[in-house]
Scaffold this motif. Structure first.
Motif, mmCIF file in Angstrom:
data_model
loop_
_atom_site.group_PDB
_atom_site.id
_atom_site.type_symbol
_atom_site.label_atom_id
_atom_site.label_comp_id
_atom_site.label_asym_id
_atom_site.label_seq_id
_atom_site.Cartn_x
_atom_site.Cartn_y
_atom_site.Cartn_z
ATOM 1 N N PHE A 112 42.026 -19.128 -12.522
ATOM 2 C CA PHE A 112 40.901 -18.736 -11.668
ATOM 3 C C PHE A 112 41.212 -19.041 -10.200
ATOM 4 N N ASP A 113 41.761 -20.244 -9.952
ATOM 5 C CA ASP A 113 42.089 -20.638 -8.580
ATOM 6 C C ASP A 113 43.121 -19.713 -7.946
ATOM 7 N N ASN A 114 43.966 -19.108 -8.791
ATOM 8 C CA ASN A 114 44.972 -18.169 -8.293
ATOM 9 C C ASN A 114 44.428 -16.749 -8.142
ATOM 10 N N GLY A 115 43.156 -16.567 -8.508
ATOM 11 C CA GLY A 115 42.555 -15.248 -8.389
ATOM 12 C C GLY A 115 42.858 -14.311 -9.543
ATOM 13 N N TRP A 116 43.373 -14.842 -10.656
ATOM 14 C CA TRP A 116 43.744 -14.005 -11.807
ATOM 15 C C TRP A 116 42.578 -13.781 -12.756
ATOM 16 N N LEU A 117 41.548 -14.626 -12.659
ATOM 17 C CA LEU A 117 40.333 -14.479 -13.460
ATOM 18 C C LEU A 117 39.141 -14.492 -12.507
ATOM 19 N N SER A 118 38.108 -13.730 -12.829
ATOM 20 C CA SER A 118 36.989 -13.561 -11.897
ATOM 21 C C SER A 118 35.831 -14.521 -12.141
ATOM 22 N N THR A 119 35.714 -15.086 -13.345
ATOM 23 C CA THR A 119 34.612 -16.009 -13.648
ATOM 24 C C THR A 119 35.133 -17.198 -14.446
ATOM 25 N N ARG A 120 34.355 -18.258 -14.431
ATOM 26 C CA ARG A 120 34.696 -19.450 -15.225
ATOM 27 C C ARG A 120 33.830 -19.470 -16.489
ATOM 28 N N PHE A 121 34.011 -18.526 -17.357
ATOM 29 C CA PHE A 121 33.181 -18.408 -18.564
ATOM 30 C C PHE A 121 33.382 -19.568 -19.528
ATOM 31 N N TRP A 122 34.472 -20.282 -19.413
ATOM 32 C CA TRP A 122 34.842 -21.332 -20.360
ATOM 33 C C TRP A 122 34.120 -22.657 -20.099
ATOM 34 N N THR A 123 33.437 -22.778 -18.966
ATOM 35 C CA THR A 123 32.824 -24.069 -18.632
ATOM 36 C C THR A 123 31.714 -24.475 -19.596
#
Length: 324
Positions: A112-123
């Protein structure tokens, strides 16, 4: 003729926004196609930032396990359902599942921090684990150890003093290593800890008994002899036999020596953390309330103190009965 100024400056108002758009587009364009590729890129980043080999190895093992078990190969295919399915198929304890999940979440956070994923759905994905609290060292174990130590040896006498101090005050082993003789008030039998050496940076004053006071007097005298012999000028309470400061290695040093004593004298529950728990439990058994114990331990959260005390449900009920 002077050109009329725009109502607003595009450069000042929109450049930062435009840069963000470009940056996101560039990251998206450079996004890895597969989880394997993402893992490889992240490992290179971790190596560059000096992360431990063991941590990197854990990433490799757990992310590879996720790919193998779920048969998912692309980042965008990972979602809450696939993660829950991965966890459900594991034939391991919940504690092991939690460890693997934490590693996967850390991997996804980096993506996510690298911009490869758009949301943090796993939290929101959780695993409930009943944490087992290890019991503290009891007084009989402390006495057994002290009786076996050779107090004619400077190192073992120093260790005996450290063990007594840990058990009587409950201070952290990291604090122990940074103690100076100036932290002792021998006239009032108190340990005065300033915020600089405390984990929570708050001043803490703790009492000690007359026996430990005598140990301190002898230790200080021995310290002076050693410093004079090796021409040292420090004021640390716990020093090496050559007069050097031991705080840089005090965590490993004390843990290592306690581990050695534990094996040598067959005392199972002897380590700095267990001794700290033992201090807390001893206070509780003598009638101290949890708030007082929490203050003595330097805890900012009383819930941490309750875990230290290792109070089970039956004991809670019995203690509550006294107030009926």
């Amino acid at each position: 003729m002077t050109k009329k100024k725009d109502i607003y400056s595009v450069e000042s108002e929109l450049t930062s926004i435009l840069n963000n758009i470009v940056k996101k587009a560039q990251m998206k364009g450079n996004a890895p196609n597969t989880i394997d590729e993402a893992l490889r890129l992240l490992i290179n980043q971790m190596i560059g930032s000096g992360l431990r080999e063991r941590t990197i190895r854990d990433y490799k093992i757990n992310i590879t396990h996720f790919i193998k078990q779920t048969k998912i190969h692309r980042l965008e295919e990972i979602n809450a359902d696939t993660i829950y399915r991965w966890l459900a198929e594991m034939q391991v304890s919940n504690q092991t599942k939690l460890t693997r999940l934490k590693c996967l979440k850390a991997f996804l956070n980096r993506c996510f921090d690298n911009g490869w994923l758009s949301t943090r759905f796993w939290t929101s994905i959780k695993i409930k684990v009943d944490k087992k609290t290890k019991p503290g060292t009891n007084e009989s174990d402390i006495l057994k150890l002290l009786l076996n130590l050779d107090l004619s040896s400077f190192v073992e006498f120093r260790d005996a003093t450290a063990i007594l101090l840990l058990y009587q005050t409950g201070i952290r082993v990291g604090t122990l290593g940074n103690l100076k003789e100036s932290h002792l008030d021998l006239d009032r039998s108190k340990l005065i800890l300033d915020g600089e050496i405390m984990k929570n940076h708050e001043v803490l004053i703790l009492p000690f008994d007359d026996d430990l006071k005598q140990f301190f007097k002898v230790l200080i005298k021995q310290n002076n002899h050693i410093r004079e012999e090796y021409n040292k000028t420090n004021n640390y309470l716990f020093i090496t036999k050559f007069g050097d400061k031991v705080s840089n290695d005090i965590n490993n040093n004390i843990k290592r020596r306690l581990h050695y004593y534990s094996k040598k004298y067959s005392i199972a529950n002897i380590n700095p953390h267990a001794i700290r728990r033992g201090f807390a439990r001893s206070l509780l058994d003598q009638g101290a309330d949890i708030t007082l114990i929490s203050k003595a331990l330097g805890h900012s959260d009383i819930q941490v103190t309750t875990r230290y005390l290792h109070i089970d449900k039956e004991e809670v009920a019995e203690r509550l009965r006294n107030y009926l």
